[in-house]
Design a protein around this motif. Structure first.
Motif, short mmCIF file in Angstrom:
data_model
loop_
_atom_site.label_atom_id
_atom_site.label_comp_id
_atom_site.label_asym_id
_atom_site.label_seq_id
_atom_site.Cartn_x
_atom_site.Cartn_y
_atom_site.Cartn_z
N SER B 228 0.84 -1.19 0.00
CA SER B 228 0.00 0.00 0.00
C SER B 228 0.88 1.24 0.00
CB SER B 228 -0.89 0.00 1.24
OG SER B 228 -1.73 -1.13 1.21
N ALA B 260 -0.84 6.43 7.20
CA ALA B 260 0.51 6.23 6.69
C ALA B 260 0.46 5.74 5.24
CB ALA B 260 1.27 5.25 7.56
N THR B 261 -0.03 4.50 5.05
CA THR B 261 -0.08 3.96 3.70
C THR B 261 -1.49 3.96 3.13
OG1 THR B 261 -0.29 1.72 4.55
CG2 THR B 261 1.94 2.51 4.13
N ALA B 262 -2.41 4.60 3.84
CA ALA B 262 -3.78 4.80 3.36
C ALA B 262 -4.28 6.12 3.93
CB ALA B 262 -4.68 3.65 3.78
#
Lengths: 487, 496
Positions: B228, B260-262
């Motif tokens: 991600s 963070a990754t979304a």
């Protein structure tokens, strides 16, 4: 109440629901309970009340003190019970309307021991402990109704319930549910005290700042004194519920359905009895059915699958009768705030919420209701907070969906510094007591536990929180009532 | 996109204890249809406009040739909505995860949820000392053996890494440790390139008795994870294709961390996670039409203070339920991140988080609940925690037995016979029925005084003792003669 702009009480909106019983099963259990009341009936341990119930239409055996109810009589009687009413707070911001839209958590009762907040050791409880526990609960918004968490064991036994009521009226302006006054004399004392604080008889009737409940004795028995007390409350306009607490295998059939039938029969019998003698009295359907531990013969110490099913099934039944429900919740069998306590409380809390309980009873005890712990109330409030966050659900505005933001960041990027993250990250849930430190930080700090953090916060609340005081000489009047009942 | 079967499930027949207890499902939709529509539309728009980065020019060209819009220079693959829809329609709705012991076969058809041993931690709490340390192949063997003896565990991931084996063939050593210690289904999560996947398929074919036998009864499945946001490693997709071509079910799991990754908002994290999973599945179905696959969702949120994954807050629970609901909408089996408390020990927090997590996956209708035994946000494995997680799974499973409304259940005659004020202890009805009451293995029910005298033991002490007993007593079904030698030969060949 300090710097926090938190609401005084925080009921949980009821949106999700779980109903394990088919409509057909609900009807079977309903008819089975009516059949028990018709055929077996209830033992009412008071000649006066047995006669009165006979005059009101029940089929009574005065020698055996047995009261049997025809199904139509039960249906008619329970239809008189109001489906919605007010539980007022001394502070109107703490008012509660039981109307099936929200769930209200009560403070537990009534342990005879507690975990001392200073030593961490178990000891007998006192009136001062009750005052402290009440004061802390006054400051915790998730706790919305106040039972008597510990017994004032250092008060004279005869008027102990009045001392408990005094300790609470002076330490909280939330709604008090009196569970320890289980005879007519103490009930009258409670009514007198509540009238003084409410400002008079009609004021109390208008805004009942106190409610109460009585318990059946399983199987199928009602003591005379609690029923008389229920009538005293009814006459004063104080809502008075009934709670059935059978122990499956010992005082109820071992099959879950049999236990539910027995619970339902006892509650319908008790509620019908009061409605026959005091039509229209506000009441509730209280369930605290549990299982016996097959190894020790004692209460199984809480909240396995059967207890959760009892809550779900009885929630459905209470809705069928249009009577507010009070469903057992929490009450771990664990002796400290360990994995067992966490698991049992979360499962029972979530299940009773899914059961749609109007009142969830109760927070603050461990060791199957026998020991009160301040920190337990705070840890339970965290669970309620989680359920709130779940209830918030998932909104899907453009800001929520953030398709442009995903496009903006693109594959392989990150969202840490994006404005959308800064705008929205505080909407994510933050724990008070969960541990999210790194392993190294945690070890360096001596492996602190959620319990340690909760104890610390309990001490801080007790240092800092000052409940709304009673006006002028109200407290002196309360003490005069106690003295009069003692003498 | 056909709806999968959601019929009520009959209670398991009594008699001999089953090797695996599934969780009867009656899925509840947490999100209204309109919400699901908006999320689905958002994902399709992302797949069409942004696409996913695929880190392999060759794979991009193959996907482009198969119908997606690949741009090898940009490193991007985009999927028009109709391509996604067509590709998804090729995925089977139901299939069997076979096991070396046919009594452990799992049918993924939406009627039952199965709990896995979680994976994949690099550290373990030593069962003897309780100290955290690096994990070994022997740890993996032990955990697998315990799981083989637990009826609540349906299949196994690789709970810990065999860190004492050579890195390139580590997944094959892990497979060796597991095939020799369980006859339950193995889902391999650590073989993430084509070479490793080929080795895994070879080993599985040896155990199954041949390539055709493996295809007919896949005793192995696997999955690949997206990176991600919106990225797949080329080798991971190549591995997925190797599995699919061998008839080994091959799923895709997204593990985004909000903030963070979304994106920080719940719905957006779900839009992105859904897009990533659909990209993986669509890619596989374009290259190997009809390949059995699954929809894996394991979303969580970043802790704003430490930057680590929180694992266990209410957002995770919504992601679990919503993930299962989306999978149901696509008619795909779901693999839902479950348990894996953020706590560092089996304490109150672990109890709270995992109890609610199991409830959420059950209510959501997860086919695979992944999994049991991890602490510290999936970074440390604990065998005691494996048993405690299995206990909560068992508790929730017992709830699905329901209340019952036969005459024997309702017990009217018994209530009359006992009458007011009596007791039920000596009734024949009680003796007949009381053993169907759920029994806890790890809850403490002794008197306070006994507990103090015993030094205040906790549930994890009892769980540890039970793990030691299982390790001493439980002997998994051995592999037939010569099979283990062949497995070791494969590993040796791949290790060269």
């Amino acid at each position: 109440m300090g710097a926090e702009p938190a609401p005084r009480i925080r009921p949980v909106p009821l949106r999700m629901r779980l109903e394990p019983l088919s409509e057909n099963a609900v009807e079977r259990i309903h008819r089975a309970a009516l059949e028990v009341l018709r055929r077996t009936g209830m033992h009412v341990r008071s000649e006066r009340l047995v006669r009165a119930l006979g005059e009101a239409g029940a089929d009574v055996d005065a020698d055996q003190l047995r009261v049997r109810f025809a199904p139509e009589l039960v249906e008619e009687a329970i239809a008189r019970a109001p489906s919605s009413y007010l539980l007022a707070g001394r502070d109107p911001a703490c008012d509660i309307t039981l109307d099936g839209t929200h769930s209200y958590l009560t403070l537990d009762g009534c342990a005879s021991e507690l975990v001392d907040l200073t030593t961490g050791e178990r000891r007998p409880s006192t009136k001062a402990d009750l005052e402290a526990a009440t004061r802390m609960a006054d400051a915790v918004p998730e706790v919305t109704i106040i039972w008597q968490p510990v017994a004032a064991r250092d008060a004279p036994t005869r008027v102990q319930p009045l001392h408990e009521t005094h300790a609470q009226l002076t330490n909280t302006s939330k709604h008090i549910q009196q569970m320890t006054a289980i005879d007519p004399d103490n009930a009258r004392g409670v009514v007198e005290m509540a009238r003084i604080v409410a400002g008079g008889e009609p004021e109390l009737r208008e805004r009942p700042i106190v409610s109460a409940f009585q318990c059946t004795l399983s199987p199928l028995t009602i003591d005379g004194d609690p029923l008389e007390a229920a009538l005293v409350y009814a006459e004063a306009g104080i809502p008075c519920g009934w709670v059935s607490m059978p122990l499956s295998t010992a005082t109820a059939p071992t099959t879950p359905a049999g236990s539910v039938v027995l619970t339902n029969a006892e509650l319908l019998g008790a509620i019908a009895a009061v409605q026959l003698l005091a039509p229209g009295a506000p009441t509730f359907y209280g369930v605290c059915t549990s299982t016996m531990d097959l190894n020790s013969g004692s209460i199984a110490c809480g909240w396995g699958p059967e207890e959760n099913l009892f809550s779900l099934a009885c929630g459905q039944l209470a809705r069928r009768y249009h009577i507010p429900s009070e469903l057992g919740v929490f009450g771990t069998g664990a002796k400290t705030q360990d994995w067992q306590a966490g698991a049992q409380h979360m499962l029972s809390g979530f299940t009773s919420y899914l059961a749609g309980g109007d009142m969830l009873c109760a927070t603050g005890t461990i060791y199957a209701g026998r020991v009160f712990a301040f920190e337990q109330v705070l840890l339970d409030s965290e669970l309620v907070d989680i359920i709130h966050a779940l209830e918030d659900g998932m909104s899907v505005s453009d800001e929520d969906l953030a398709v442009d933001v995903i496009d903006d960041v693109g594959p392989g990027g990150h969202f840490l510094a994006h404005e959308h993250t800064l705008r929205n990250m505080r909407r994510n849930w933050l724990p008070r007591y969960f541990d999210r430190a790194t392993w190294e930080e945690w070890e360096a700090a001596g492996r602190p536990s959620p319990r340690d953090r909760a104890r610390e916060r309990a001490r801080r609340i007790l240092d800092e929180h000052h409940p709304d005081p009673l006006p002028g000489d109200v407290e002196a009047e309360l003490l005069r009532v106690i003295a009069a009942h003692e003498g | 996109m056909t709806a999968r079967q959601t019929a009520d499930v009959a209670r398991p027949a009594s008699g001999t204890p089953s090797r695996i207890d599934g969780l009867p499902l009656r899925p509840t939709d947490v999100l209204p249809d309109a919400t699901i529509e908006r999320i689905q539309a958002g994902s399709l728009r992302i797949l069409e406009r942004v696409g996913v980065e695929v880190r392999s020019a060759d794979m991009i060209r193959r996907l482009d040739a198969a119908g997606a819009r690949g741009d090898a220079d940009e490193g991007r693959v985009r999927f028009p909505p109709e391509v996604v829809e067509e590709a998804l329609a090729r995925a089977p709705h139901s299939y069997v995860l076979a096991a070396r012991d046919p009594a452990c076969d799992l049918t993924l058809d939406g009627t039952r949820g199965f709990l896995t041993v979680d994976g994949n931690a690099a550290e373990i709490l030593d069962l003897g000392t309780g100290v955290r340390r690096a994990s070994t192949k022997e740890d993996l063997a032990q955990i697998t053996r315990v799981a083989d003896g637990l009826s609540q565990i349906g299949f196994v991931w690789q709970p810990v890494a065999a860190r004492d084996t050579p890195l390139p063939v580590q997944p094959l050593h892990e497979l060796h440790a597991q095939f020799t210690n369980t006859s339950k289904h193995i889902q391999l999560m650590t073989a993430v390139n084509a070479e490793q996947a080929r080795g895994a398929v070879e080993i599985a074919a040896i155990v199954a008795g041949g390539e055709d036998e493996l295809r007919a009864r896949p005793i192995l499945s696997a999955f690949q994870t997206s990176l991600s946001p919106l990225t797949y490693d080329g080798p991971a997709l190549e591995a997925a294709v190797v599995y699919a071509e061998a008839g080994v079910p091959s799923g895709f799991v997204a593990m985004p961390i909000s903030c963070a990754t979304a994106p920080a908002s719940r719905a957006a994290a779900l839009v992105q996670s859904n897009a990533e999973i659909l990209a993986g599945i669509a890619s596989l179905e374009l290259l190997v039409p009809g390949a059995p696959t699954f929809y894996g969702a394991c979303g969580t949120v970043m802790d704003l203070r430490t930057g680590a994954a929180t694992c266990g807050g209410p957002e995770d629970l919504l992601f679990q339920m919503a993930g299962a609901q989306l999978a149901r909408r696509y008619g795909l089996p779901s693999s839902i991140g479950t348990n894996a408390t953020g706590s560092k020990t089996a304490d109150w927090q672990a109890g709270v988080e995992n109890a609610l997590s199991v409830m959420a996956s059950w209510l959501g209708g997860a086919d695979m609940l992944c999994g049991a035994g991890l602490l510290y946000g999936a970074r440390v494995y604990s065998i005691a925690q494996l048993l405690l997680d299995a206990e909560l799974f068992d508790l929730v499973r017992a709830m699905t037995d329901g209340v019952g409304d036969t005459d024997e259940d309702l017990a009217l005659d018994v209530i009359e016979e006992v009458g007011p004020g009596g007791h039920y202890l000596a009734q024949a009805h009680t003796l007949r029925n009381m053993r169907s009451q759920w029994q806890s293995r790890f809850f403490g029910r002794d008197p306070w005084e006994d507990w103090e005298a015993a030094g205040r033991p906790g549930p994890s002490d009892r769980a540890r003792a039970r793990a030691v007993a299982i390790l001493a007593e439980h002997h998994p079904a051995p592999l037939p003669d010569g099979v283990e030698e062949q497995i070791l030969e494969v590993i040796a060949a791949y290790g060269r």
